[in-house]
Design a protein around this motif. Structure first.
Motif, mmCIF file in Angstrom:
data_model
loop_
_atom_site.group_PDB
_atom_site.id
_atom_site.type_symbol
_atom_site.label_atom_id
_atom_site.label_comp_id
_atom_site.label_asym_id
_atom_site.label_seq_id
_atom_site.Cartn_x
_atom_site.Cartn_y
_atom_site.Cartn_z
ATOM 1 N N VAL A 130 4.328 -13.006 8.386
ATOM 2 C CA VAL A 130 3.510 -13.064 7.179
ATOM 3 C C VAL A 130 2.132 -12.453 7.425
ATOM 4 O O VAL A 130 1.628 -11.650 6.615
ATOM 5 N N LEU A 131 1.493 -12.807 8.536
ATOM 6 C CA LEU A 131 0.170 -12.264 8.846
ATOM 7 C C LEU A 131 0.217 -10.755 9.054
ATOM 8 O O LEU A 131 -0.667 -10.023 8.600
ATOM 9 N N PHE A 132 1.257 -10.284 9.734
ATOM 10 C CA PHE A 132 1.382 -8.849 10.013
ATOM 11 C C PHE A 132 1.501 -8.063 8.706
ATOM 12 O O PHE A 132 0.776 -7.080 8.480
ATOM 13 N N TYR A 133 2.390 -8.498 7.825
ATOM 14 C CA TYR A 133 2.588 -7.776 6.568
ATOM 15 C C TYR A 133 1.406 -7.964 5.619
ATOM 16 O O TYR A 133 1.019 -7.026 4.909
ATOM 17 N N ALA A 134 0.823 -9.165 5.592
ATOM 18 C CA ALA A 134 -0.336 -9.398 4.719
ATOM 19 C C ALA A 134 -1.504 -8.502 5.128
ATOM 20 O O ALA A 134 -2.210 -7.948 4.269
ATOM 21 N N ALA A 135 -1.722 -8.358 6.432
ATOM 22 C CA ALA A 135 -2.797 -7.493 6.911
ATOM 23 C C ALA A 135 -2.536 -6.038 6.541
ATOM 24 O O ALA A 135 -3.461 -5.289 6.208
ATOM 25 N N MET A 136 -1.265 -5.629 6.589
ATOM 26 C CA MET A 136 -0.933 -4.260 6.191
ATOM 27 C C MET A 136 -1.275 -4.027 4.724
ATOM 28 O O MET A 136 -1.766 -2.949 4.350
ATOM 29 N N VAL A 137 -1.036 -5.040 3.890
ATOM 30 C CA VAL A 137 -1.386 -4.926 2.470
ATOM 31 C C VAL A 137 -2.897 -4.827 2.305
ATOM 32 O O VAL A 137 -3.395 -4.012 1.518
ATOM 33 N N ILE A 138 -3.649 -5.649 3.041
ATOM 34 C CA ILE A 138 -5.116 -5.585 2.975
ATOM 35 C C ILE A 138 -5.598 -4.192 3.371
ATOM 36 O O ILE A 138 -6.535 -3.637 2.768
ATOM 37 N N GLY A 139 -4.941 -3.601 4.365
ATOM 38 C CA GLY A 139 -5.299 -2.246 4.769
ATOM 39 C C GLY A 139 -5.136 -1.245 3.648
ATOM 40 O O GLY A 139 -5.957 -0.333 3.480
ATOM 41 N N GLN A 140 -4.070 -1.406 2.849
ATOM 42 C CA GLN A 140 -3.867 -0.505 1.703
ATOM 43 C C GLN A 140 -4.978 -0.675 0.679
ATOM 44 O O GLN A 140 -5.488 0.299 0.115
ATOM 45 N N MET A 141 -5.353 -1.929 0.410
ATOM 46 C CA MET A 141 -6.417 -2.184 -0.566
ATOM 47 C C MET A 141 -7.752 -1.609 -0.092
ATOM 48 O O MET A 141 -8.555 -1.120 -0.894
ATOM 49 N N LEU A 142 -7.982 -1.676 1.212
ATOM 50 C CA LEU A 142 -9.221 -1.131 1.768
ATOM 51 C C LEU A 142 -9.250 0.388 1.664
ATOM 52 O O LEU A 142 -10.293 0.988 1.370
ATOM 53 N N LEU A 143 -8.104 1.016 1.887
ATOM 54 C CA LEU A 143 -8.033 2.478 1.831
ATOM 55 C C LEU A 143 -8.369 2.999 0.438
ATOM 56 O O LEU A 143 -8.900 4.103 0.290
ATOM 57 N N LYS A 144 -8.072 2.207 -0.596
ATOM 58 C CA LYS A 144 -8.381 2.615 -1.972
ATOM 59 C C LYS A 144 -9.861 2.900 -2.171
ATOM 60 O O LYS A 144 -10.242 3.693 -3.027
ATOM 61 N N GLN A 145 -10.703 2.242 -1.382
ATOM 62 C CA GLN A 145 -12.148 2.357 -1.562
ATOM 63 C C GLN A 145 -12.752 3.507 -0.759
ATOM 64 O O GLN A 145 -13.961 3.713 -0.801
ATOM 65 N N LEU A 146 -11.928 4.247 -0.021
ATOM 66 C CA LEU A 146 -12.447 5.251 0.905
ATOM 67 C C LEU A 146 -11.997 6.654 0.502
ATOM 68 O O LEU A 146 -10.978 6.829 -0.172
ATOM 69 N N ASP A 147 -12.743 7.634 0.948
ATOM 70 C CA ASP A 147 -12.419 9.035 0.718
ATOM 71 C C ASP A 147 -11.624 9.537 1.918
ATOM 72 O O ASP A 147 -12.148 9.617 3.033
ATOM 73 N N ILE A 148 -10.351 9.873 1.707
ATOM 74 C CA ILE A 148 -9.494 10.225 2.836
ATOM 75 C C ILE A 148 -9.858 11.572 3.455
ATOM 76 O O ILE A 148 -9.357 11.905 4.534
ATOM 77 N N THR A 149 -10.693 12.354 2.797
ATOM 78 C CA THR A 149 -11.090 13.639 3.359
ATOM 79 C C THR A 149 -12.296 13.529 4.284
ATOM 80 O O THR A 149 -12.703 14.520 4.887
ATOM 81 N N MET A 150 -12.868 12.340 4.403
ATOM 82 C CA MET A 150 -14.033 12.117 5.245
ATOM 83 C C MET A 150 -13.635 11.408 6.543
ATOM 84 O O MET A 150 -12.497 10.954 6.709
ATOM 85 N N LEU A 151 -14.595 11.284 7.457
ATOM 86 C CA LEU A 151 -14.350 10.609 8.728
ATOM 87 C C LEU A 151 -14.333 9.087 8.572
ATOM 88 O O LEU A 151 -13.722 8.377 9.383
ATOM 89 N N LEU A 152 -14.965 8.563 7.508
ATOM 90 C CA LEU A 152 -15.172 7.127 7.370
ATOM 91 C C LEU A 152 -13.895 6.299 7.477
ATOM 92 O O LEU A 152 -13.889 5.287 8.181
ATOM 93 N N PRO A 153 -12.779 6.635 6.809
ATOM 94 C CA PRO A 153 -11.589 5.786 6.944
ATOM 95 C C PRO A 153 -11.059 5.709 8.373
ATOM 96 O O PRO A 153 -10.541 4.672 8.792
#
Length: 423
Positions: A130-153
């Motif tokens: 549960v923790l492993f998959y829940a963290a993966m979901v949180i990672g997806q939500m975090l990626l939404k806030q970032l620009d994938i063309t930059m170094l920041l993510p």
């Protein structure tokens, strides 16, 4: 138990973010589907190597130092991805990343193993999942806030790997003693439980593509970053939520019938993706993606349970590890095969690939049910939720009770002391 679980949570957030990020960034750079698949294959190749050969290093230097080394490697690699955006470079980096991830997960899982009594290991495996998959979901939500063309993510992923060390370095753990178990070759396993072996292999072919190339499918279909990360999150949520109820159902009926239903459901869902135009109906797309995740994530643990029904208790750990190897071979092959369908049929070729695999497996499972009687229900062992991560899960499996490594009092002279582990 808190230390390894918190470290797992922190690391997996960055891991989930990075897995989707790499595919989307390569798509943004208009890299061919072959190279995107090859980068995913490199990760699963390194992961298999890391999970099967890193235990000796961990036992030699200790959990904390080994984890620190792996996390340092992963932190550096995350930054290098952002500095050198080229598929040839990423292929090598992803191979190293898979190797280090495999070692890191072995540390966490063996720490959990030595810290948890046999009677609660089933619950610990479920909590880990549960923790492993829940963290993966949180990672997806975090990626939404970032620009994938930059170094920041990439920096965020590096931070997650680095910060995950903190809970462990402030703790200490005794070293687990790994008992010797009955050897069981893959060919012997194929003779004893062909259904489980074939289903685990196909599970690897499906899951690796879902992790590595499903973001590419949505990108090619015109979804934006926010929609893509939402869909990957739905995939993981579906897998997390449906695994246990489907598994409990398999305790009450022939597991081969449940596996047949799972592959048939995969077939139907994939056909719908091929036939329907889902671009403008996000809720229907999310429902189908969550359903797809629910069925394909459940295939591996139910296949494992089918094997446990057919093996002797002393063979369960070796059989578990053999099935993980079968899954890993499929996981390495999947990202190389699926791009052939994408190149031939466009973005929907990904689901044509799923349709083909599911159809072949359904036929195989019907044939197996016709040539071998089912395991009697009273001989079923209880389903246990699991993730196809490392061979240590075989040691944690409560179905192998009596062959586990809960030896803290029985063999104290064969463990490294907490003091030595902290040096």
């Amino acid at each position: 138990m808190a230390s390894p679980l918190i470290s797992l949570l922190i690391y997996s957030i960055g891991h989930g973010l990075l897995t989707t990020l790499l595919t989307l960034r390569l798509a943004e750079e208009q890299v061919s589907t072959f190279w995107i698949g090859a980068v995913s294959t490199a990760y699963f190749t390194g992961l298999m190597a890391g999970t099967f050969i890193n235990s000796r290093l961990i036992l030699r230097v200790g959990h904390i130092r080994a984890y620190s080394a792996y996390a340092s490697i992963l932190c550096s690699l995350a930054l290098l991805y952002g500095m050198f955006v080229a598929p040839e470079t990423w292929l090598f980096l992803r191979l190293l990343g898979g190797f280090a991830t495999g070692g890191l997960l072995v540390v966490i899982e063996s720490w959990i193993m030595v810290s948890s009594p046999v009677r609660i290991r089933g619950r610990m495996m479920a909590l880990y999942m549960v923790l492993f998959y829940a963290a993966m979901v949180i990672g997806q939500m975090l990626l939404k806030q970032l620009d994938i063309t930059m170094l920041l993510p990439f920096v965020v992923a590096a931070l997650a790997a680095s910060l995950s060390v903190i809970p462990l370095v402030l703790s200490r753990v005794d070293m687990p003693h790994f008992d010797k178990h009955e050897k069981l070759s893959v060919f012997a396993l194929m003779r004893m439980t062909p259904t489980a072996v074939f289903s685990c292999f196909v599970s690897g072919l499906l899951l690796s593509v879902a992790y590595g190339l499903l973001p590419l499918y949505f990108s090619l279909m015109g979804f934006d970053l926010s929609q893509i990360t939402d869909m990957v999150a739905w995939l993981i949520l579906g897998g997390m939520c449906l695994q246990y109820p489907v598994g409990r159902l398999s305790d009450r009926v022939d597991r081969r019938l449940v596996l047949t239903a799972l592959f048939f459901a995969t077939l139907v869902i994939s056909v719908l993706f091929v036939l329907l135009e889902l671009r403008d109906d996000s809720w229907l797309t999310a429902l189908l993606v969550a359903s797809l995740g629910g069925v394909i994530f459940a295939i591996y643990p139910i296949s494992l349970s089918q094997a446990c029904d057919e093996l002797q208790p002393a063979q369960i750990i070796a059989g578990n590890q053999g099935l993980l190897l079968c899954y890993s071979v499929g996981a390495m092959a999947g990202p190389l095969l699926a791009p052939l369908f994408i190149n031939g049929f466009g973005a929907k070729g990904l689901f044509i690939y799923f349709v083909l695999l599911a159809s072949i497996t359904v036929v195989f499972l019907f044939w197996r049910r016709s040539v071998r009687a089912p395991v009697p229900l009273e001989e079923h062992v209880a389903f246990s939720a699991t993730t196809p991560n490392t061979p240590v899960m075989a040691e944690l499996d409560p179905r192998a009770e009596g062959h586990s490594t809960d030896a803290q009092e029985e063999q104290p002279d064969q463990r490294l002391s907490p003091t030595n582990d902290r040096k």
